[in-house]
Structures are given as structure tokens and as C-alpha cells.
Design a protein around this motif. Structure first.
Motif, PDB file in Angstrom:
ATOM      1  N   THR A  97      42.304  22.951  70.799  1.00 39.81           N
ATOM      2  CA  THR A  97      43.005  24.110  70.244  1.00 39.81           C
ATOM      3  C   THR A  97      42.417  25.394  70.808  1.00 39.81           C
ATOM      4  OG1 THR A  97      43.469  22.932  68.187  1.00 39.81           O
ATOM      5  CG2 THR A  97      43.643  25.333  68.134  1.00 39.81           C
ATOM      6  N   HIS A 124      46.006  29.322  67.423  1.00 39.92           N
ATOM      7  CA  HIS A 124      46.629  28.707  66.249  1.00 39.92           C
ATOM      8  C   HIS A 124      47.184  29.814  65.374  1.00 39.92           C
ATOM      9  CE1 HIS A 124      47.420  25.578  63.315  1.00 39.92           C
ATOM     10  NE2 HIS A 124      46.838  26.305  62.376  1.00 39.92           N
ATOM     11  N   TYR A 128      53.183  29.382  66.380  1.00 42.57           N
ATOM     12  CA  TYR A 128      52.841  28.322  67.328  1.00 42.57           C
ATOM     13  C   TYR A 128      51.425  27.833  67.070  1.00 42.57           C
ATOM     14  CZ  TYR A 128      50.298  32.105  69.669  1.00 42.57           C
ATOM     15  OH  TYR A 128      49.452  33.153  69.946  1.00 42.57           O
ATOM     16  N   THR A 129      51.161  26.667  67.619  1.00 45.66           N
ATOM     17  CA  THR A 129      49.797  26.163  67.726  1.00 45.66           C
ATOM     18  C   THR A 129      49.668  25.595  69.127  1.00 45.66           C
ATOM     19  OG1 THR A 129      48.107  24.733  66.722  1.00 45.66           O
ATOM     20  CG2 THR A 129      50.365  23.890  66.774  1.00 45.66           C
ATOM     21  N   CYS A 130      48.580  25.875  69.794  1.00 41.56           N
ATOM     22  CA  CYS A 130      48.431  25.507  71.207  1.00 41.56           C
ATOM     23  C   CYS A 130      47.179  24.663  71.387  1.00 41.56           C
ATOM     24  CB  CYS A 130      48.364  26.752  72.086  1.00 41.56           C
ATOM     25  SG  CYS A 130      48.134  26.372  73.847  1.00 41.56           S
ATOM     26  N   ASP A 160      49.958  16.136  71.291  1.00 44.51           N
ATOM     27  CA  ASP A 160      50.771  17.223  70.734  1.00 44.51           C
ATOM     28  C   ASP A 160      51.181  16.900  69.300  1.00 44.51           C
ATOM     29  OD1 ASP A 160      52.104  19.635  70.600  1.00 44.51           O
ATOM     30  OD2 ASP A 160      53.938  18.870  71.537  1.00 44.51           O
ATOM     31  N   ARG A 175      50.415  18.494  66.465  1.00 44.74           N
ATOM     32  CA  ARG A 175      50.561  19.559  65.479  1.00 44.74           C
ATOM     33  C   ARG A 175      51.896  20.303  65.552  1.00 44.74           C
ATOM     34  NH1 ARG A 175      45.658  20.010  63.026  1.00 44.74           N
ATOM     35  NH2 ARG A 175      43.844  19.360  64.240  1.00 44.74           N
ATOM     36  N   SER A 176      52.508  20.364  66.725  1.00 44.82           N
ATOM     37  CA  SER A 176      53.632  21.284  66.902  1.00 44.82           C
ATOM     38  C   SER A 176      54.864  20.881  66.087  1.00 44.82           C
ATOM     39  CB  SER A 176      53.982  21.420  68.384  1.00 44.82           C
ATOM     40  OG  SER A 176      54.384  20.183  68.925  1.00 44.82           O
ATOM     41  N   GLY A 195      50.651  22.965  60.558  1.00 44.70           N
ATOM     42  CA  GLY A 195      50.171  22.113  61.639  1.00 44.70           C
ATOM     43  C   GLY A 195      48.744  21.657  61.442  1.00 44.70           C
TER      44      GLY A 195
END
Length: 390
Positions: free
Chosen positions: A115, A118, A128-130, A149, A151-152, A161
Motif C-alpha cells: 500500500t 489509501h 481509491y486504495t493503491c 488487488d 481491497r479495490s 477496503g
């Protein structure tokens, strides 16, 4: 068929690999795990192997830099994802070597990634969460289906997420006749609140409760040149600064009601620098003592407010479980509670999060929901993850 083991002996449960690289950015933990049973009876876990690979310092610094806006982020992030996939692949191959398993015997690898941003529900209502990752490269390097992936999809469904681990914690750690809490102390702290299995009306809940090792490790690195405060010995030798502690505890995030999640987007070096700006006379050792007390207080305050009535059992996992001073402070702040590492419940503290992502890969392959909507705030249960076939 994707997600179907190619060579498991008849009648045995499939094997999954879980890979976790947390906000502490210290490295990648990996496990080979098998789960038996689920639901009301819980999941019985067999861990065949555990491997930890330290994060190369150049990659670690790049990942930390990507937590903030900077130059050439897309280029840096993509190459960092490639490097992380190669590090993850080395963990996978070490796990296979340790156990003698062949790639075809593993149903899937569950890879969390790293991450770097977030911000759920912000900006456009979705946010978003990246998690930097390269599932395609990892599948290519390992010859095993990769699920990543995670959480998205929860964020797309209106959730935070995070945290995703309470669903797994419920299967592994819930007691038959009493509530229990699980505290993960990685870079960020998160809580799982678990009702008793025989409580038909009980709901699993959980949320991020504040920083953990992210700030303590940074301060230790800056002042001692060591990656972390081993056993909390440095913090234990200092004195908590009451004024600074109260300022840290006034952070608005701590007072927010769940569902909530956080990360280095909030609890980062710039945040700490701002907090210290009016406390310039605090000795570094006393800052470390105060940061450790802050971690303990934030977690215990959250438990006091949100644990289920009758809860007197706290399991701790993550690197913070190895911080003896922090564990003593948790016990002191929770009189009458049993405070112990998850080792006492059969899962070593440093394996729990990797096990959770093996569990999430299993959920994906079974097309079961991996989230708990009551934890994340999503509109409902969702199958989490994206598949990169071998």
C-alpha cells in the motif's frame, strides 16, 4: 479451471500461499497454508512453512517516497511493483524448496502488494486504495495462479477496503463461549472484535485504531540507526512526556467512529514533525517512550469503547507482539484482561497477516465473500481479488 489445484492428493484440502508486505515496509512474509472447515466451527489451519525476506533498502526508500506526491511517480511506482514481484517470487520459491511442494500443488498465491496510498471515499465519493503489485509478473515467475488487488472491490462497493483480516481472524481465533479481540500491530494498528461462536446475534467488527510500528521504527532509525526498537528496550529506558502524549491522542482520526481505516497518508514523518514542533525540548529517548505509549493507549482506548461486553481476552500479532515493553503496557492498561501473542492460540504473531492473504485467496477461489461489510462499511459482501492465471 483457474483456482483448481492440479495435483493435490484425493481427499486433502488445497494449499494456498499468502504473501504480505505491510506498512512497516520491513519485508515480505510468506506462508504455505491449508485450511480445514469454516463457518460456525471455524477454520483449522495447518501452516507448512513460513519465510521472511527483508526489503532491500533502495526498494524500501522508493516505496516510502511513493506515499507522498513526487516526481515521476508512475515510472517509479511501476518499476517498484516489478521489484516487489521479484522479491515475492523469491519468497514463493523458498517456500516451495522448504516443503518440497511443486507449483502445480498450490491452488493460488494470495498477494497483498504494498500500500502506497489509501484514500477511500474521498475526492469523488469513491476514492481509491493503491497497492503496488504486478500479479502478471508474479504468476510468470512462479507458475502459480495469483490472486491480488483484494481491497479495490470493497472500495468500489462504498467500503474502506480495510481492514480485511477480521473475517479470517473470526474463523481462526473466535472462542466458543466468550468474545475476544485481536490487535494487529504492523505499521498501523488494527482491531478485530470477535463475538463468541455460540452468539448467534453477534457481529464481527474491526477497524484501524492508529499508528503502530511506522512511527516508532522511523524514530529509532533516525536516532539509533537501527530499523526498530528491539524488544522496546529503548522506549523502556525513557520517560513518557505527558503533554506530548495528550497532543498525539488528540488526533481527530482516533475519535472517528468505525468504519474507518488509515495509513501513512496520515501517520507519516510530516505528521510526527508537526506534533513535535511545540515540544522541541523532548529527548529522543523520551519521544520513543511517548510514541510507544501512544500506540498502546490508542489501541486500548479503542478497545474500551468498542469491544463487546465481557471481553477479557486480547490476542496480539504483527511486529508489535515482539515488543516486550509495548506488550507490558497493553497489559497494564487492560487490567483483568489476558493479553498474549497469537502464538498462544496456535498461529505465530509474524505469520498471521500472510495467513490472512492465503485465506483471502482461498475465499476468492471458492467465490466466497472476503470482506465483512459491517467492518469496512461496504454495501454488502463481495468476492475480493483479481486473478492472474499461471
Amino acid at each position: 479451471m483457474p483456482g483448481t489445484p492440479h495435483a493435490n492428493p484425493a481427499g486433502t484440502d488445497p494449499l494456498f500461499i499468502g504473501l504480505m508486505s505491510g506498512t512497516s515496509t520491513d519485508g515480505v512474509d510468506g506462508v504455505i497454508a491449508r485450511f480445514r472447515g469454516q463457518g460456525g466451527t471455524g477454520a483449522r489451519l495447518q501452516t507448512l512453512a513460513h519465510v521472511f525476506a527483508p526489503m532491500p533498502e533502495e526498494l524500501r526508500q522508493t516505496l516510502l517516497a511513493l506515499n507522498l506526491a513526487g516526481h515521476n511517480e508512475l515510472h517509479m511506482g511501476t518499476l517498484a511493483a516489478n521489484a516487489l514481484a521479484r522479491l515475492q517470487a523469491s519468497v514463493v520459491h523458498q517456500l516451495l524448496d522448504q516443503t518440497g511442494c511443486m507449483p502445480r500443488e498450490i491452488t493460488a498465491v494470495g498477494s497483498h502488494g504494498q500500500t502506497v496510498r489509501h484514500r477511500p471515499a474521498e475526492f469523488d465519493g469513491t476514492g481509491y486504495t493503491c497497492q503496488l503489485n504486478n500479479g502478471a509478473l508474479l504468476a510468470e515467475l512462479c507458475g502459480i495462479d495469483v490472486v491480488c488487488d483484494f481491497r479495490s472491490r470493497d472500495v468500489a462497493a462504498g467500503g474502506q477496503g480495510a481492514p480485511l483480516v477480521p473475517a479470517c481472524h473470526a474463523e481462526l481465533f473466535a472462542l466458543a463461549d466468550a468474545p475476544r479481540a485481536v490487535l494487529n500491530l504492523g505499521g498501523i494498528g488494527n482491531l478485530s472484535v470477535l463475538p463468541a461462536r455460540n452468539d448467534a446475534a453477534g457481529r464481527v467488527t474491526g477497524f484501524d485504531c492508529g499508528p503502530a510500528n511506522a512511527l516508532m521504527d522511523h524514530w529509532c532509525q533516525q536516532h539509533l540507526g537501527q530499523p526498530f526498537d528491539r524488544g522496546g528496550a529503548w522506549a523502556a529506558s525513557g520517560t513518557v512526556n505527558a503533554a506530548l502524549l495528550e497532543q498525539l491522542l488528540s488526533e481527530p482520526f482516533l475519535a472517528q467512529r468505525p468504519p474507518k481505516s488509515t495509513g501513512r497518508d496520515l501517520f507519516n514523518v510530516a505528521w510526527l514533525t508537526r506534533q513535535l514542533a511545540s515540544h522541541g525540548d523532548v529527548a529522543p529517548v523520551d519521544v520513543q517512550a511517548t510514541l510507544t505509549e501512544f500506540t498502546a493507549r490508542a489501541a486500548c482506548d479503542a478497545l474500551t469503547q468498542h469491544s463487546l461486553p465481557g471481553t477479557r481476552d486480547l490476542l496480539v500479532c504483527g511486529g508489535g507482539a515482539l515488543n516486550d515493553h509495548l506488550m507490558r503496557r497493553l497489559a497494564a492498561l487492560l487490567p483483568g484482561w489476558r493479553v498474549a501473542a497469537t502464538d498462544s492460540a496456535g498461529v505465530p504473531a509474524m505469520q498471521v497477516e500472510a495467513v490472512a492473504f492465503a485465506w483471502l485467496a482461498r475465499a476468492f477461489c471458492q467465490r466466497d465473500a472476503g470482506n465483512r461489510a459491517e467492518v469496512t462499511g461496504a454495501r454488502g459482501p463481495r468476492v475480493l481479488g483479481a486473478l492472474y492465471p499461471a
